[in-house]
Design a protein around this motif. Structure first.
Motif, PDB file in Angstrom:
ATOM      1  N   LEU A 117       0.844  -1.194   0.000  1.00  0.00           N
ATOM      2  CA  LEU A 117       0.000   0.000   0.000  1.00  0.00           C
ATOM      3  C   LEU A 117       0.878   1.242   0.000  1.00  0.00           C
ATOM      4  O   LEU A 117       1.879   1.293   0.713  1.00  0.00           O
ATOM      5  N   VAL A 118       0.516   2.217  -0.774  1.00  0.00           N
ATOM      6  CA  VAL A 118       1.325   3.433  -0.863  1.00  0.00           C
ATOM      7  C   VAL A 118       0.497   4.637  -0.435  1.00  0.00           C
ATOM      8  O   VAL A 118      -0.666   4.771  -0.839  1.00  0.00           O
ATOM      9  N   ASN A 119       1.098   5.486   0.402  1.00  0.00           N
ATOM     10  CA  ASN A 119       0.469   6.756   0.740  1.00  0.00           C
ATOM     11  C   ASN A 119       1.319   7.895   0.212  1.00  0.00           C
ATOM     12  O   ASN A 119       2.539   7.757   0.106  1.00  0.00           O
ATOM     13  N   ALA A 120       0.656   9.015  -0.109  1.00  0.00           N
ATOM     14  CA  ALA A 120       1.396  10.195  -0.567  1.00  0.00           C
ATOM     15  C   ALA A 120       2.481  10.512   0.453  1.00  0.00           C
ATOM     16  O   ALA A 120       2.231  10.450   1.661  1.00  0.00           O
ATOM     17  N   GLY A 121       3.679  10.795  -0.013  1.00  0.00           N
ATOM     18  CA  GLY A 121       4.796  11.115   0.875  1.00  0.00           C
ATOM     19  C   GLY A 121       5.741   9.933   1.061  1.00  0.00           C
ATOM     20  O   GLY A 121       6.905  10.125   1.422  1.00  0.00           O
ATOM     21  N   ASP A 122       5.274   8.700   0.818  1.00  0.00           N
ATOM     22  CA  ASP A 122       6.134   7.519   0.951  1.00  0.00           C
ATOM     23  C   ASP A 122       7.313   7.606  -0.026  1.00  0.00           C
ATOM     24  O   ASP A 122       7.142   8.041  -1.169  1.00  0.00           O
ATOM     25  N   VAL A 123       8.491   7.152   0.443  1.00  0.00           N
ATOM     26  CA  VAL A 123       9.664   7.117  -0.438  1.00  0.00           C
ATOM     27  C   VAL A 123       9.562   5.889  -1.334  1.00  0.00           C
ATOM     28  O   VAL A 123       9.406   4.767  -0.868  1.00  0.00           O
ATOM     29  N   ILE A 124       9.620   6.094  -2.630  1.00  0.00           N
ATOM     30  CA  ILE A 124       9.514   4.988  -3.595  1.00  0.00           C
ATOM     31  C   ILE A 124      10.917   4.541  -4.013  1.00  0.00           C
ATOM     32  O   ILE A 124      11.205   3.361  -4.108  1.00  0.00           O
ATOM     33  N   VAL A 125      11.807   5.514  -4.271  1.00  0.00           N
ATOM     34  CA  VAL A 125      13.215   5.213  -4.543  1.00  0.00           C
ATOM     35  C   VAL A 125      14.039   6.210  -3.722  1.00  0.00           C
ATOM     36  O   VAL A 125      13.821   7.416  -3.825  1.00  0.00           O
TER      37      VAL A 125
END
Ligand code: FAD
Ligand code: SF4
Lengths: 414, 119
Positions: free
Chosen positions: B94-102
């Protein structure tokens, strides 16, 4: 049909509707209902993943989804009732709405209504391009949704007609995803998008922009196989000998946005032939008392910040109307003069400061925007650069208005 | 000394700035409507930077994509390399806005963060 009673009903859950619902609630309206036909709030911002939203309102550049989320967060726990997947089918001049969702049809009686239904894109039909009818012709906003929300690609080699901001933004987006953007053609002798987008979206990627140029033919039977470009002369005709074929499999149209006002028309609200949005006063009240309008449904905005700001005022006015049953009536008509295409609001009471927004007819350098009542100049501001693409905002203090006069003219002058 | 017109693109106002500079630094700017122009124009001459925004596919979310951006502007010459890096990235869980993707993309010290939610 079931009937509900609310103080303020807001139609549309984009940035304008979010701001209107919030401010109506904060201004004391008890039952505020926000109705959105889509499955989420945020409107068109959900597909605008690039940055540059919020610089005026928050001093920082957010992406579209981030900007929307800030308002959605503010709305949570305020007690505003949000109905998603719900379409407003009809509104009447006595402020009754018919809404439709999986619960069936519901009648809503509202103390006041704010219309924040946004805008839609002009299509091929609206600009009458001749040629065949192959697949591969899209409006820029539809492609933006395909790419940014649904993960669909549209083609390999693209020509963009129209230099509106969405077309420019999509030129960059397509290039970044490895699609070849052949060129952007603009029929006018100047770009219709912001200079910022010309630099960041075209010049950065060396995408050519051809001014005074348009698509005069589309080729291909099943799929677009190419288009013919031609130069357009000052009187609107094709310049002889300038036709040339450009091979491509996709044509994107970014030829303008039109306020979405089917509901307003049904209610009998007076629309402006210039903006295609309602005629409003400085409370953003339309020609029907108790019905207000803000955001792209009122006028096409290039900055979401201003769409939020005007809708905030519309929401506040709606809350006031729902309580008091009326608002001070406007007595000063606002008229666009020399060089001005339109000014909003169309009429003001002169009792309060007013933030006017306007667009000029053609690009100009180092001129003044002048507000005049009779011979008297009540406000004047120097503008280094004037372009139709950039909306101008100017505040006039309440003590500047001459309430004894019934009109005010805004013009471009030396 | 060099001089030229550069559009400030920090905000949509798009001021057309008259700039003067030498080999080492920006010397003067004219016609800017606010202070943000100086830093941008200086960068634009000596080390142009851009914010990269794009999408990455999600694993489990209701939405097939989340939108992402570089948390800060990155050197302009790296924009296409960053796109190549992200072309093979899928957001996990699950991804929330602000999460680091890379984290620290291409050694720039800048993170790629989500700007929308996967659900
Ligand atoms: C296709 C497109 C792309 C754009 N891209 C950019 C961009 O890249 N950058 C930029 O700065 N600006 C862009 N804009 C401008 C941007 O839309 C505005 O600044 C801002 O989003 C306007 O907000 P709004 O709330 O008025 O309209 P919207 O965001 O359009 O919201 C209107 C909402 O009303 C809902 N609605 C409409 N009718 C009904 C009904 N009958 N019942 C229930 N709900 C209804 C819609 O579903 C929608 O959610 C774009 C506009 C369009 C049309
Ligand atoms: S100088 Fe200031 S107002 Fe002008 S474009 Fe740059 S940031 Fe915007």
């Amino acid at each position: 049909m079931r009937t509900e009673q609310v103080d303020v009903a807001v139609v549309g859950g984009g940035p304008a509707g979010l701001a209107a619902a919030l401010s109506a609630k904060e201004s004391g309206a008890e039952h505020v209902l926000l109705i959105e036909r889509g499955e989420r709030m945020g409107g068109i911002l959900n597909q605008c993943i690039h940055d540059g939203f919020g610089t005026k309102l928050m001093g920082e550049a957010f992406t579209g989804p981030e900007y929307a989320q800030i308002f959605i967060n503010r709305l949570t726990n305020t007690g505003v009732n949000v109905k998603l997947d719900t379409m407003v089918m009809d509104i009447s001049s006595d402020r009754e709405l018919v809404i439709c969702s999986s619960d069936g049809l519901i009648r809503v009686k509202a103390g006041a209504i704010v219309l924040c239904t946004g805008c839609r894109e002009r299509t091929r039909g609206a600009i009458r391009i001749p040629g065949t009818r192959p697949a591969g012709v899209f409006t820029a906003g539809v492609v933006q949704e395909y790419m940014n929300i649904r993960n669909l690609s549209v083609g390999r080699k693209v020509v963009i007609l129209g230099s509106g901001d969405i077309g420019l933004i999509m030129a960059r987006r397509l290039t970044l995803e490895g699609v070849e953007v052949e060129c952007v053609a603009e029929i006018l002798p100047y770009p219709s998008g912001l200079a910022r987008n010309i630099v960041q979206c075209l010049e950065d990627f060396e995408i050519p922009l051809y001014l005074s140029t348009t698509v005069v033919d589309i080729h291909g039977i099943d799929r677009v196989e190419g288009i013919t470009l031609a130069k357009i002369g000052p009187r609107g005709g094709i310049v002889r000998g300038t036709k040339r074929f450009v091979k491509c499999d996709t044509l994107l149209l970014s030829v303008g946005l039109i306020p979405e006002n089917e509901l307003a028309k049904k209610a009998g609200i007076k629309l402006s032939p210039v903006t295609a949005g309602p005629i409003v006063d400085d409370h953003f009240q339309t020609s029907i008392p108790g019905i207000f309008c803000g955001g792209n449904a009122l006028q096409v905005h290039d900055l979401v910040d201003y769409a939020s700001m005007e809708s905030e005022k519309a929401g506040r006015s709606a809350a006031f109307f729902a309580g008091a049953g009326k608002l001070p009536s406007p007595s000063i008509k606002v008229l666009p003069g020399q060089g001005i295409r339109y000014v909003i609001p169309h009429e003001v009471s002169g009792n309060e400061p007013v933030d006017f927004s306007m667009r000029v007819k053609s690009p100009e350098a180092d001129r003044y925007i002048v507000f005049k009542q009779g011979e008297k100049v009540i406000r004047r501001m120097r503008q280094i650069e004037l372009a139709p693409a950039a909306m101008i905002r100017m505040r006039v203090r309440s003590d500047r208005f001459q309430r004894s006069l019934d009109s005010l003219t805004v013009e471009v002058a030396d | 000394m060099n001089e030229g017109n550069i559009v400030c693109t920090v905000c949509p106002t798009s001021c057309l700035i008259d700039a003067k500079w030498d080999e080492k630094e920006l010397i003067s700017i004219d016609r800017a409507q606010c202070k943000l122009a100086w830093g941008y124009i200086s960068d634009e001459i000596f080390d142009p930077k851009r914010v990269v925004t794009t999408t990455v596919p999600t694993e489990t979310g209701k939405n097939p994509l989340v939108s992402v951006k570089t948390a800060e502007p990155v050197p302009k010459h790296l924009v296409l390399d960053i796109m190549d890096t992200l072309a093979v990235v899928q957001a996990k869980g699950l991804v929330n806005a602000g999460d680091v993707i890379v984290a620290d993309v291409l050694g720039t010290g800048v993170n790629i963060i989500a700007t929308s939610n996967s659900d």
